[in-house]
Scaffold this motif. Structure first.
Motif, short mmCIF file in Angstrom:
data_model
loop_
_atom_site.label_atom_id
_atom_site.label_comp_id
_atom_site.label_asym_id
_atom_site.label_seq_id
_atom_site.Cartn_x
_atom_site.Cartn_y
_atom_site.Cartn_z
N TYR A 1 0.93 -1.07 -0.02
CA TYR A 1 0.06 0.03 -0.18
C TYR A 1 0.78 1.29 -0.03
O TYR A 1 0.46 2.20 -0.74
CB TYR A 1 -0.94 0.06 1.35
N ALA B 1 0.17 4.19 -2.54
CA ALA B 1 0.28 5.44 -2.40
C ALA B 1 1.08 6.53 -3.01
O ALA B 1 0.95 7.54 -3.44
CB ALA B 1 0.15 5.61 -0.73
N TYR C 1 0.65 9.30 -5.73
CA TYR C 1 1.09 10.60 -5.08
C TYR C 1 2.10 11.17 -6.38
O TYR C 1 2.04 12.38 -6.74
CB TYR C 1 1.76 10.55 -3.94
N TYR D 1 -6.92 6.77 -2.62
CA TYR D 1 -6.33 6.30 -1.26
C TYR D 1 -7.50 5.47 -0.47
O TYR D 1 -7.08 4.61 0.19
CB TYR D 1 -5.90 7.49 -0.38
#
Length: 124
Positions: free
Chosen positions: A24, A28, A32, A99
């Motif tokens: 994860y 992420a 991003y 997210y």
């Protein structure tokens, strides 16, 4: 038999916490960095497969058999496709935050992964 499955499920969850943080975290990071969500899932999955194969095989199922990597990869292809499908579905229904969407999918996809690993990859 049931006690062994429970023990393995607990180990799977504990090892899964470590693997999930790794996977994860990569997902992420890729989101991003601006990667489109299917690519973010793909890259985090590919990098996680190698790490997870050893941790799950050895720590959960007591296996060091590297020949099982192809079955393990197939499990990840299945969970990848499920992940992408449900992320797409969430987005279609107006849930735009990838997210949160990725986080919501962690538990159900972990359950699918455990069952496939237990009865398909590391079966005895």
């Amino acid at each position: 038999m049931i006690a062994m499955i429970k023990r393995q499920a607990v180990k799977f969850l504990l090892v899964g916490i470590m693997n999930t943080a790794f996977g994860y975290g990569l997902f992420a990071l890729f989101i991003y960095l601006g990667l489109y969500y299917p690519l973010a899932v793909l890259f985090s999955t590919i990098l996680g497969v190698l790490f997870n194969f050893k941790t799950i095989g050895k720590l959960v199922f007591g296996s060091s058999d590297n020949g099982l990597i192809f079955r393990f990869i197939l499990v990840y292809i299945i969970t990848y496709l499920l992940n992408i499908y449900f992320l797409w579905l969430f987005k279609k229904f107006g849930f735009e935050n990838m997210y949160i969407n990725g986080f919501v999918l962690l538990i159900p996809l972990a359950a699918v992964s455990f069952l496939l690993n237990k009865f398909f990859v590391f079966r005895r």
